[in-house]
Scaffold this motif. Structure first.
Motif, PDB file in Angstrom:
ATOM      1  N   ARG A 121       0.811  -1.228   0.000  1.00 13.49           N
ATOM      2  CA  ARG A 121       0.000   0.000   0.000  1.00 13.49           C
ATOM      3  C   ARG A 121       0.846   1.281   0.000  1.00 13.49           C
ATOM      4  NH1 ARG A 121      -0.481  -3.109   4.359  1.00 13.49           N
ATOM      5  NH2 ARG A 121      -2.437  -4.038   3.702  1.00 13.49           N
ATOM      6  N   GLU A 122       1.962   1.275   0.736  1.00 13.98           N
ATOM      7  CA  GLU A 122       2.780   2.505   0.783  1.00 13.98           C
ATOM      8  C   GLU A 122       3.332   2.828  -0.609  1.00 13.98           C
ATOM      9  OE1 GLU A 122       3.003   0.267   3.289  1.00 13.98           O
ATOM     10  OE2 GLU A 122       2.737   1.421   5.160  1.00 13.98           O
ATOM     11  N   ALA A 123       3.867   1.786  -1.274  1.00 13.71           N
ATOM     12  CA  ALA A 123       4.431   1.997  -2.617  1.00 13.71           C
ATOM     13  C   ALA A 123       3.327   2.375  -3.600  1.00 13.71           C
ATOM     14  CB  ALA A 123       5.145   0.732  -3.083  1.00 13.71           C
ATOM     15  N   ILE A 124       2.140   1.777  -3.441  1.00 16.06           N
ATOM     16  CA  ILE A 124       1.030   2.084  -4.352  1.00 16.06           C
ATOM     17  C   ILE A 124       0.596   3.544  -4.159  1.00 16.06           C
ATOM     18  CG2 ILE A 124      -1.392   1.558  -4.901  1.00 16.06           C
ATOM     19  CD1 ILE A 124      -0.703  -1.400  -4.174  1.00 16.06           C
ATOM     20  N   LEU A 125       0.520   3.995  -2.897  1.00 15.73           N
ATOM     21  CA  LEU A 125       0.144   5.399  -2.672  1.00 15.73           C
ATOM     22  C   LEU A 125       1.144   6.320  -3.370  1.00 15.73           C
ATOM     23  CD1 LEU A 125      -1.212   7.113   0.497  1.00 15.73           C
ATOM     24  CD2 LEU A 125       0.663   8.146  -0.759  1.00 15.73           C
ATOM     25  N   SER A 126       2.419   5.969  -3.300  1.00 11.87           N
ATOM     26  CA  SER A 126       3.435   6.807  -3.941  1.00 11.87           C
ATOM     27  C   SER A 126       3.263   6.793  -5.473  1.00 11.87           C
ATOM     28  CB  SER A 126       4.789   6.256  -3.499  1.00 11.87           C
ATOM     29  OG  SER A 126       5.789   6.806  -4.208  1.00 11.87           O
ATOM     30  N   THR A 127       2.944   5.615  -6.032  1.00  8.95           N
ATOM     31  CA  THR A 127       2.679   5.512  -7.480  1.00  8.95           C
ATOM     32  C   THR A 127       1.490   6.394  -7.867  1.00  8.95           C
ATOM     33  OG1 THR A 127       3.477   3.242  -7.528  1.00  8.95           O
ATOM     34  CG2 THR A 127       2.019   3.902  -9.337  1.00  8.95           C
ATOM     35  N   LEU A 128       0.448   6.369  -7.031  1.00  8.72           N
ATOM     36  CA  LEU A 128      -0.752   7.168  -7.326  1.00  8.72           C
ATOM     37  C   LEU A 128      -0.427   8.662  -7.257  1.00  8.72           C
ATOM     38  CD1 LEU A 128      -3.485   5.128  -5.363  1.00  8.72           C
ATOM     39  CD2 LEU A 128      -2.828   4.932  -7.773  1.00  8.72           C
ATOM     40  N   ALA A 129       0.359   9.054  -6.253  1.00  7.31           N
ATOM     41  CA  ALA A 129       0.724  10.477  -6.133  1.00  7.31           C
ATOM     42  C   ALA A 129       1.526  10.908  -7.367  1.00  7.31           C
ATOM     43  CB  ALA A 129       1.514  10.708  -4.849  1.00  7.31           C
ATOM     44  N   GLY A 195       4.835  13.972  -0.862  1.00  9.55           N
ATOM     45  CA  GLY A 195       4.975  15.342  -1.352  1.00  9.55           C
ATOM     46  C   GLY A 195       3.659  16.073  -1.543  1.00  9.55           C
ATOM     47  N   LEU A 196       2.562  15.527  -1.003  1.00  8.26           N
ATOM     48  CA  LEU A 196       1.262  16.187  -1.193  1.00  8.26           C
ATOM     49  C   LEU A 196       1.081  17.311  -0.171  1.00  8.26           C
ATOM     50  CD1 LEU A 196      -0.961  13.068  -1.933  1.00  8.26           C
ATOM     51  CD2 LEU A 196       0.318  14.524  -3.522  1.00  8.26           C
ATOM     52  N   ALA A 197       0.277  18.280  -0.550  1.00  6.89           N
ATOM     53  CA  ALA A 197       0.054  19.461   0.299  1.00  6.89           C
ATOM     54  C   ALA A 197      -1.448  19.641   0.550  1.00  6.89           C
ATOM     55  CB  ALA A 197       0.617  20.695  -0.402  1.00  6.89           C
ATOM     56  N   HIS A 198      -1.767  20.639   1.361  1.00  9.92           N
ATOM     57  CA  HIS A 198      -3.172  20.976   1.655  1.00  9.92           C
ATOM     58  C   HIS A 198      -3.946  19.753   2.140  1.00  9.92           C
ATOM     59  CE1 HIS A 198      -2.190  24.155  -1.540  1.00  9.92           C
ATOM     60  NE2 HIS A 198      -2.055  24.698  -0.347  1.00  9.92           N
ATOM     61  N   LEU A 199      -3.324  18.980   3.055  1.00 12.94           N
ATOM     62  CA  LEU A 199      -3.989  17.767   3.549  1.00 12.94           C
ATOM     63  C   LEU A 199      -5.207  18.126   4.388  1.00 12.94           C
ATOM     64  CD1 LEU A 199      -1.432  16.316   2.552  1.00 12.94           C
ATOM     65  CD2 LEU A 199      -1.625  14.861   4.572  1.00 12.94           C
ATOM     66  N   TYR A 200      -6.251  17.335   4.214  1.00 13.91           N
ATOM     67  CA  TYR A 200      -7.462  17.474   5.023  1.00 13.91           C
ATOM     68  C   TYR A 200      -8.062  16.080   5.186  1.00 13.91           C
ATOM     69  CZ  TYR A 200     -12.332  18.406   6.230  1.00 13.91           C
ATOM     70  OH  TYR A 200     -13.559  18.397   6.852  1.00 13.91           O
ATOM     71  N   GLY A 201      -8.558  15.774   6.388  1.00 17.32           N
ATOM     72  CA  GLY A 201      -9.107  14.432   6.612  1.00 17.32           C
ATOM     73  C   GLY A 201     -10.365  14.454   7.449  1.00 17.32           C
ATOM     74  N   THR A 202     -11.111  13.348   7.376  1.00 17.73           N
ATOM     75  CA  THR A 202     -12.304  13.177   8.205  1.00 17.73           C
ATOM     76  C   THR A 202     -12.314  11.761   8.771  1.00 17.73           C
ATOM     77  OG1 THR A 202     -13.627  12.434   6.306  1.00 17.73           O
ATOM     78  CG2 THR A 202     -13.715  14.778   6.834  1.00 17.73           C
ATOM     79  N   GLU A 203     -12.996  11.594   9.891  1.00 22.21           N
ATOM     80  CA  GLU A 203     -13.271  10.266  10.444  1.00 22.21           C
ATOM     81  C   GLU A 203     -14.780  10.186  10.619  1.00 22.21           C
ATOM     82  OE1 GLU A 203      -9.390   9.705  13.381  1.00 22.21           O
ATOM     83  OE2 GLU A 203     -11.359  10.118  14.211  1.00 22.21           O
ATOM     84  N   LEU A 258     -14.479   5.051   9.291  1.00 19.96           N
ATOM     85  CA  LEU A 258     -13.884   5.303   7.972  1.00 19.96           C
ATOM     86  C   LEU A 258     -13.057   6.576   8.040  1.00 19.96           C
ATOM     87  CD1 LEU A 258     -13.984   4.258   4.929  1.00 19.96           C
ATOM     88  CD2 LEU A 258     -15.551   6.174   4.561  1.00 19.96           C
ATOM     89  N   VAL A 259     -11.770   6.436   7.731  1.00 21.39           N
ATOM     90  CA  VAL A 259     -10.871   7.599   7.684  1.00 21.39           C
ATOM     91  C   VAL A 259     -10.721   7.992   6.224  1.00 21.39           C
ATOM     92  CG1 VAL A 259      -8.475   8.318   7.953  1.00 21.39           C
ATOM     93  CG2 VAL A 259      -9.576   7.013   9.744  1.00 21.39           C
ATOM     94  N   TYR A 260     -10.909   9.272   5.934  1.00 18.54           N
ATOM     95  CA  TYR A 260     -10.733   9.772   4.559  1.00 18.54           C
ATOM     96  C   TYR A 260      -9.711  10.895   4.606  1.00 18.54           C
ATOM     97  CZ  TYR A 260     -13.790   8.219   0.714  1.00 18.54           C
ATOM     98  OH  TYR A 260     -14.340   7.547  -0.343  1.00 18.54           O
ATOM     99  N   LEU A 261      -8.748  10.865   3.706  1.00 18.18           N
ATOM    100  CA  LEU A 261      -7.746  11.937   3.596  1.00 18.18           C
ATOM    101  C   LEU A 261      -7.694  12.407   2.158  1.00 18.18           C
ATOM    102  CD1 LEU A 261      -5.761  12.923   5.901  1.00 18.18           C
ATOM    103  CD2 LEU A 261      -6.667  10.631   6.348  1.00 18.18           C
ATOM    104  N   ARG A 262      -7.507  13.712   1.982  1.00 20.27           N
ATOM    105  CA  ARG A 262      -7.207  14.209   0.645  1.00 20.27           C
ATOM    106  C   ARG A 262      -5.951  15.073   0.716  1.00 20.27           C
ATOM    107  NH1 ARG A 262     -12.212  18.234   0.985  1.00 20.27           N
ATOM    108  NH2 ARG A 262     -11.099  20.103   1.599  1.00 20.27           N
ATOM    109  N   GLY A 263      -5.165  15.033  -0.362  1.00 23.48           N
ATOM    110  CA  GLY A 263      -3.947  15.833  -0.436  1.00 23.48           C
ATOM    111  C   GLY A 263      -3.714  16.228  -1.885  1.00 23.48           C
ATOM    112  N   GLN A 264      -3.085  17.397  -2.068  1.00 19.08           N
ATOM    113  CA  GLN A 264      -2.944  17.957  -3.425  1.00 19.08           C
ATOM    114  C   GLN A 264      -1.479  17.982  -3.857  1.00 19.08           C
ATOM    115  OE1 GLN A 264      -4.051  22.118  -3.795  1.00 19.08           O
ATOM    116  NE2 GLN A 264      -4.759  21.818  -5.896  1.00 19.08           N
ATOM    117  N   LYS A 265      -1.243  17.611  -5.102  1.00 21.10           N
ATOM    118  CA  LYS A 265       0.109  17.719  -5.670  1.00 21.10           C
ATOM    119  C   LYS A 265       0.385  19.191  -5.957  1.00 21.10           C
ATOM    120  CE  LYS A 265       2.992  15.446  -9.052  1.00 21.10           C
ATOM    121  NZ  LYS A 265       3.136  14.111  -9.587  1.00 21.10           N
ATOM    122  N   PRO A 266       1.517  19.703  -5.490  1.00 22.17           N
ATOM    123  CA  PRO A 266       1.808  21.127  -5.738  1.00 22.17           C
ATOM    124  C   PRO A 266       1.798  21.438  -7.237  1.00 22.17           C
ATOM    125  CG  PRO A 266       3.314  20.216  -4.119  1.00 22.17           C
ATOM    126  CD  PRO A 266       2.528  19.055  -4.675  1.00 22.17           C
TER     127      PRO A 266
END
Ligand SMILES: C[S@@+](CC[C@H](N)C(=O)[O-])C[C@H]1O[C@@H](n2cnc3c(N)ncnc32)[C@H](O)[C@@H]1O
Length: 267
Positions: A121-129, A195-203, A258-266
């Protein structure tokens, strides 16, 4: 690559798998819309849904970006994903990366209740970013390991059965297939590392009553994992009583968080 990377426990194409997908949509689409909505997707933009399952999020995304946009729906099992205007269905294993029709860049990449099942999952998240366009958003939602406590006044035997099947599901059978419910607590750190920015999350968590989607999803999960649970030591009578509890309108629990996070690529 790990031995368990392709060992997804459930069968999306089966009858119980279809119920599973319907219940997930019923329970969680509201939270998906709530975390993606403020991003303000525009007509013509390009999105990816990883582990798209029954496709409810794909269809919603397709409405946001319109026929001039594209939503790529990736899953190892595409039997519940239909093509539509602006929708591209790709049968693929995300462990193999994003190539061909799945290749970026994307304005939005979403994965709900998928990475928790995938050991890499860690490597996949990096691939997605990496596959995001500048200014694009990664949105990840997963369940956590918070215990699903019984709230109703059921006898100690019923509570013990619920807790034992939950333990076998989440701490024995699931992890043996690569599942990690502690991942939800690490998504934020992994987004920062990518390297994502403007992180925001909900539970979010709700109570659930037997016979409603919140407990019927457990019935569907339990049926799909039936043989693996028996092999892990569950008894057939416990499995039957567990199913009865999932359908019992007097049975009540705190359901998955359910934890949801969003982050933006600069940009
Ligand atoms: C728990 S379901 C979640 C479905 C949907 N995202 C939702 O929340 O309603 C996980 C989905 O991930 C898919 N999946 C599992 N392993 C995968 C992999 N290695 N690559 C792509 N999809 C995968 C499964 O087939 C299943 O449809």
């Amino acid at each position: 690559m790990t031995d368990t990377q392709n060992s997804y426990l459930f069968d999306t194409g089966s009858e119980q798998g279809g119920d599973h997908m319907d219940h997930l949509a019923h329970l969680f689409d509201v939270h998906t819309v709530s975390i993606i909505g403020p991003i303000g997707l525009q007509p013509g933009q390009r999105c990816l849904d990883v582990g798209a399952g029954g496709g409810s999020v794909v269809r919603w995304l397709a409405k946001q970006v319109g026929p001039s946009g594209e939503v790529v729906a990736v899953d190892i099992d595409t039997s519940r994903l239909g093509d539509g205007p602006g929708i591209t269905v790709v049968g693929a294993d995300i462990n193999e990366g994003l190539v061909g029709a799945q290749a970026g860049p994307y304005d939005l990449i979403h994965a709900r209740l998928t990475l928790l099942h995938l050991p890499d999952r860690e490597a996949i998240l990096s691939t997605l970013a990496d596959a995001l366009a500048p200014g694009g958003w990664l949105v990840i939602g997963d369940a956590t390991s918070r215990p699903l406590r019984v709230l109703s006044d059921h006898c100690m035997r019923d509570v013990a059965i619920w807790e034992r099947i939950q333990y076998l599901s989440h701490e024995v059978v699931g992890p043996a297939a690569g599942m990690d419910l502690t991942w939800g607590y690490r998504i934020s750190d992994q987004m920062v590392a990518a390297g994502l920015a403007h992180l925001y999350g909900t539970e979010n968590s709700q109570t659930a009553t037997g016979g409603s989607p919140g407990l019927l999803v457990h019935a569907a999960l339990n049926t799909q994992a039936h043989d693996a649970l028996l092999a892990a030591g569950a008894e057939e009578w416990e499995m039957q009583r567990y199913q009865e509890l999932c359908h019992d309108p007097t049975f009540r629990i705190w359901n998955y968080q359910l934890v949801y996070l969003r982050g933006q690529k600069p940009r």
